[in-house]
Design a protein around this motif. Sequence first.
Motif, mmCIF file in Angstrom:
data_model
loop_
_atom_site.group_PDB
_atom_site.id
_atom_site.type_symbol
_atom_site.label_atom_id
_atom_site.label_comp_id
_atom_site.label_asym_id
_atom_site.label_seq_id
_atom_site.Cartn_x
_atom_site.Cartn_y
_atom_site.Cartn_z
ATOM 1 N N ARG A 170 -1.556 -7.691 -11.904
ATOM 2 C CA ARG A 170 -1.956 -6.621 -12.819
ATOM 3 C C ARG A 170 -2.447 -5.450 -11.964
ATOM 4 N NH1 ARG A 170 -6.948 -6.993 -17.121
ATOM 5 N NH2 ARG A 170 -7.040 -4.778 -17.622
ATOM 6 N N ILE A 171 -1.841 -4.299 -12.162
ATOM 7 C CA ILE A 171 -2.205 -3.129 -11.362
ATOM 8 C C ILE A 171 -2.523 -1.956 -12.279
ATOM 9 C CG2 ILE A 171 -1.357 -1.387 -9.734
ATOM 10 C CD1 ILE A 171 0.198 -3.627 -8.342
ATOM 11 N N LYS A 172 -3.657 -1.344 -12.039
ATOM 12 C CA LYS A 172 -4.036 -0.122 -12.750
ATOM 13 C C LYS A 172 -3.840 1.008 -11.748
ATOM 14 C CE LYS A 172 -7.777 1.719 -15.646
ATOM 15 N NZ LYS A 172 -9.140 1.432 -16.176
ATOM 16 N N LEU A 173 -2.757 1.753 -11.903
ATOM 17 C CA LEU A 173 -2.406 2.803 -10.951
ATOM 18 C C LEU A 173 -2.895 4.145 -11.484
ATOM 19 C CD1 LEU A 173 -0.929 3.399 -8.280
ATOM 20 C CD2 LEU A 173 1.176 3.674 -9.620
ATOM 21 N N LEU A 174 -3.801 4.758 -10.735
ATOM 22 C CA LEU A 174 -4.398 6.024 -11.160
ATOM 23 C C LEU A 174 -3.592 7.180 -10.587
ATOM 24 C CD1 LEU A 174 -8.117 5.079 -10.349
ATOM 25 C CD2 LEU A 174 -6.787 4.566 -12.417
ATOM 26 N N GLU A 175 -3.288 8.143 -11.424
ATOM 27 C CA GLU A 175 -2.476 9.281 -10.972
ATOM 28 C C GLU A 175 -3.176 10.097 -9.885
ATOM 29 O OE1 GLU A 175 0.645 10.214 -11.314
ATOM 30 O OE2 GLU A 175 0.912 8.303 -12.343
ATOM 31 N N GLY A 176 -4.473 10.263 -10.007
ATOM 32 C CA GLY A 176 -5.220 11.018 -8.992
ATOM 33 C C GLY A 176 -6.193 10.109 -8.287
ATOM 34 N N GLY A 177 -7.471 10.421 -8.426
ATOM 35 C CA GLY A 177 -8.502 9.571 -7.848
ATOM 36 C C GLY A 177 -8.669 9.783 -6.357
ATOM 37 N N ASP A 178 -9.492 8.947 -5.756
ATOM 38 C CA ASP A 178 -9.758 9.049 -4.315
ATOM 39 C C ASP A 178 -10.037 7.646 -3.770
ATOM 40 O OD1 ASP A 178 -12.319 8.463 -5.255
ATOM 41 O OD2 ASP A 178 -13.077 10.491 -4.969
ATOM 42 N N HIS A 179 -10.200 7.551 -2.464
ATOM 43 C CA HIS A 179 -10.394 6.240 -1.846
ATOM 44 C C HIS A 179 -11.674 5.568 -2.342
ATOM 45 C CE1 HIS A 179 -9.915 3.017 1.000
ATOM 46 N NE2 HIS A 179 -11.111 3.229 1.505
ATOM 47 N N ALA A 180 -12.708 6.351 -2.572
ATOM 48 C CA ALA A 180 -13.990 5.796 -3.000
ATOM 49 C C ALA A 180 -13.993 5.358 -4.466
ATOM 50 C CB ALA A 180 -15.099 6.827 -2.771
ATOM 51 N N LEU A 181 -12.927 5.706 -5.206
ATOM 52 C CA LEU A 181 -12.902 5.489 -6.657
ATOM 53 C C LEU A 181 -14.172 6.056 -7.284
ATOM 54 C CD1 LEU A 181 -11.412 1.886 -7.168
ATOM 55 C CD2 LEU A 181 -10.299 4.089 -7.577
ATOM 56 N N SER A 182 -14.323 7.363 -7.128
ATOM 57 C CA SER A 182 -15.523 8.044 -7.638
ATOM 58 C C SER A 182 -15.686 7.875 -9.139
ATOM 59 C CB SER A 182 -15.455 9.535 -7.283
ATOM 60 O OG SER A 182 -15.377 9.698 -5.882
ATOM 61 N N ASP A 183 -14.578 7.572 -9.835
ATOM 62 C CA ASP A 183 -14.642 7.365 -11.287
ATOM 63 C C ASP A 183 -14.737 5.879 -11.632
ATOM 64 O OD1 ASP A 183 -12.112 6.656 -10.439
ATOM 65 O OD2 ASP A 183 -11.051 7.653 -12.092
#
Length: 198
Positions: A170-183
């Motif tokens: 199961r993969i949740k692929l984020l269109e943007g984001g950053d390495h730290a997963l700030s969100d």
Amino acid sequence: MDASSTVTHLLYLHGFRSSPQSFKARRMEARVRAEHPGVTWWCPQLPPSPREAADLMLRGTAAWPAGRMAVVGSSLGGYYATWFAERHACRAVLLNPAVHAARDLARYVGEQTAYHDPAQHFTFEPHFVDELRALEAGPVADPARYFAIIAKGDEVLDWREMTGRYPGARIKLLEGGDHALSDFDDHLDSVLDFLRLA
């Protein structure tokens, strides 16, 4: 891990140069303690040596019940988490996981500083690269045990390598984001749902 079993013991593994004080570790710990007070939470400070880190993980979880544990790992912690989950056949959540840790960390040999306390220094020794290579897990035995949150906007790791490492998971692929997963707060519900904590 039996599909019906709930998790009573949770291991969180931070990334390279990080610590239990990382944003994601603290947010996750707060939710687990508030909503699942009966769950054993352990987020150790991992030593720079991958072999010593692996030994610490195994010693610290030796008495944990088989089939009732899970692991969450961020970045290098995700690499370790994959190794751990394959050994214990447990559920794993991976947050922008390192895939080719030996290759990627070879350039960091030498003195490093901790993210959360630049006054703390450690040396990443050349032989640590070989220790990382020794922990490389093969193809995952049961992709259904894995949930990865991967940001296309990761400025450190290649999202294509990360998604390619876990076919069928199961993969949740984020269109943007950053390495730290700030969100990360936006993804905590899906992480907790997947873990099925007691």
